[in-house]
Motif scaffolding. Structure first.
Motif, PDB file in Angstrom:
ATOM      1  N   LEU A  30       2.725   2.735  -4.362  1.00  0.00           N
ATOM      2  CA  LEU A  30       3.115   2.275  -3.030  1.00  0.00           C
ATOM      3  C   LEU A  30       2.158   1.707  -2.345  1.00  0.00           C
ATOM      4  O   LEU A  30       2.594   0.606  -1.596  1.00  0.00           O
ATOM      5  CB  LEU A  30       3.768   3.624  -2.393  1.00  0.00           C
ATOM      6  CG  LEU A  30       4.236   3.366  -0.938  1.00  0.00           C
ATOM      7  CD1 LEU A  30       5.671   2.490  -0.774  1.00  0.00           C
ATOM      8  CD2 LEU A  30       4.507   4.778  -0.339  1.00  0.00           C
ATOM      9  N   ALA A  31       1.070   2.228  -2.496  1.00  0.00           N
ATOM     10  CA  ALA A  31      -0.245   1.600  -1.697  1.00  0.00           C
ATOM     11  C   ALA A  31      -0.535   0.145  -2.216  1.00  0.00           C
ATOM     12  O   ALA A  31      -0.961  -0.657  -1.247  1.00  0.00           O
ATOM     13  CB  ALA A  31      -1.363   2.527  -1.935  1.00  0.00           C
ATOM     14  N   LEU A  32      -0.437   0.009  -3.424  1.00  0.00           N
ATOM     15  CA  LEU A  32      -0.691  -1.316  -3.892  1.00  0.00           C
ATOM     16  C   LEU A  32       0.489  -2.577  -3.480  1.00  0.00           C
ATOM     17  O   LEU A  32       0.264  -3.388  -3.157  1.00  0.00           O
ATOM     18  CB  LEU A  32      -0.552  -1.436  -5.436  1.00  0.00           C
ATOM     19  CG  LEU A  32      -1.813  -0.951  -6.095  1.00  0.00           C
ATOM     20  CD1 LEU A  32      -1.365  -0.613  -7.480  1.00  0.00           C
ATOM     21  CD2 LEU A  32      -3.082  -1.531  -6.036  1.00  0.00           C
ATOM     22  N   ARG A  33       1.626  -1.955  -3.326  1.00  0.00           N
ATOM     23  CA  ARG A  33       2.792  -2.672  -3.000  1.00  0.00           C
ATOM     24  C   ARG A  33       2.723  -3.180  -1.592  1.00  0.00           C
ATOM     25  O   ARG A  33       3.311  -4.338  -1.121  1.00  0.00           O
ATOM     26  CB  ARG A  33       4.130  -2.162  -3.305  1.00  0.00           C
ATOM     27  CG  ARG A  33       4.450  -2.145  -4.933  1.00  0.00           C
ATOM     28  CD  ARG A  33       5.559  -1.796  -5.312  1.00  0.00           C
ATOM     29  NE  ARG A  33       5.970  -1.855  -6.838  1.00  0.00           N
ATOM     30  CZ  ARG A  33       6.860  -1.123  -7.488  1.00  0.00           C
ATOM     31  NH1 ARG A  33       7.592  -0.217  -6.720  1.00  0.00           N
ATOM     32  NH2 ARG A  33       6.923  -1.237  -8.545  1.00  0.00           N
ATOM     33  N   VAL A  34       2.102  -2.300  -0.818  1.00  0.00           N
ATOM     34  CA  VAL A  34       2.258  -2.563   0.874  1.00  0.00           C
ATOM     35  C   VAL A  34       0.924  -2.766   1.231  1.00  0.00           C
ATOM     36  O   VAL A  34       0.651  -3.204   2.510  1.00  0.00           O
ATOM     37  CB  VAL A  34       2.822  -1.516   1.544  1.00  0.00           C
ATOM     38  CG1 VAL A  34       3.959  -0.945   1.100  1.00  0.00           C
ATOM     39  CG2 VAL A  34       1.839  -0.178   1.197  1.00  0.00           C
TER      40      VAL A  34
END
Length: 129
Positions: A30-34
């Motif tokens: 999630l952190a990578l995607r956002v």
């Protein structure tokens, strides 16, 4: 797995059925995607429980039985004891006071600790009304 979410004004404790590894992996993705920074580091988290809650003695027995030293209990005063957990802190930076703390122990201990915390919260909300 137990998840403690710390905000600017409070914290919440949840019992989650995912494994610690699965949950952390999902959080990293999630952190990578956002495009958000994510710091993960070993840490401890503490909170208070009233000593007169039904079941506190059972919790003490569970702590003595578990030799992994993930959970520790310490008397604060005549009314409260401090519960300290070892686990991992996830936040935007290592200095951030807003974030998520996760830990894992036996399913029985997690469920029981979560139940005691919920009971303490309901007692506190009744007393404040």
């Amino acid at each position: 797995m137990l998840k403690l979410t710390y905000t600017e004004s409070s914290f919440d404790l949840e019992c989650i059925t995912l494994s610690l590894e699965e949950w952390v992996a999902q959080r990293v993705i999630l952190a990578l995607r956002v495009g958000q920074s994510l710091c993960i580091e070993p840490s401890t988290a503490s909170f208070l429980l009233p000593v007169d809650l039904p079941g506190v003695e059972v919790l003490r027995s569970e702590v003595k039985r578990d030799d992994r030293e993930i959970i520790a209990l310490c008397a604060c005063d005549a009314e409260y004891m401090e519960v300290t957990l070892r686990g991992s802190w996830l936040s935007v930076s290592s200095k951030d006071s807003v974030g998520v703390f996760v830990t894992t122990m036996s399913d029985r201990a997690e469920f029981f600790l979560h139940k005691l915390w919920q009971e303490a919260q309901s007692c506190a909300s009744v007393m404040s009304e």
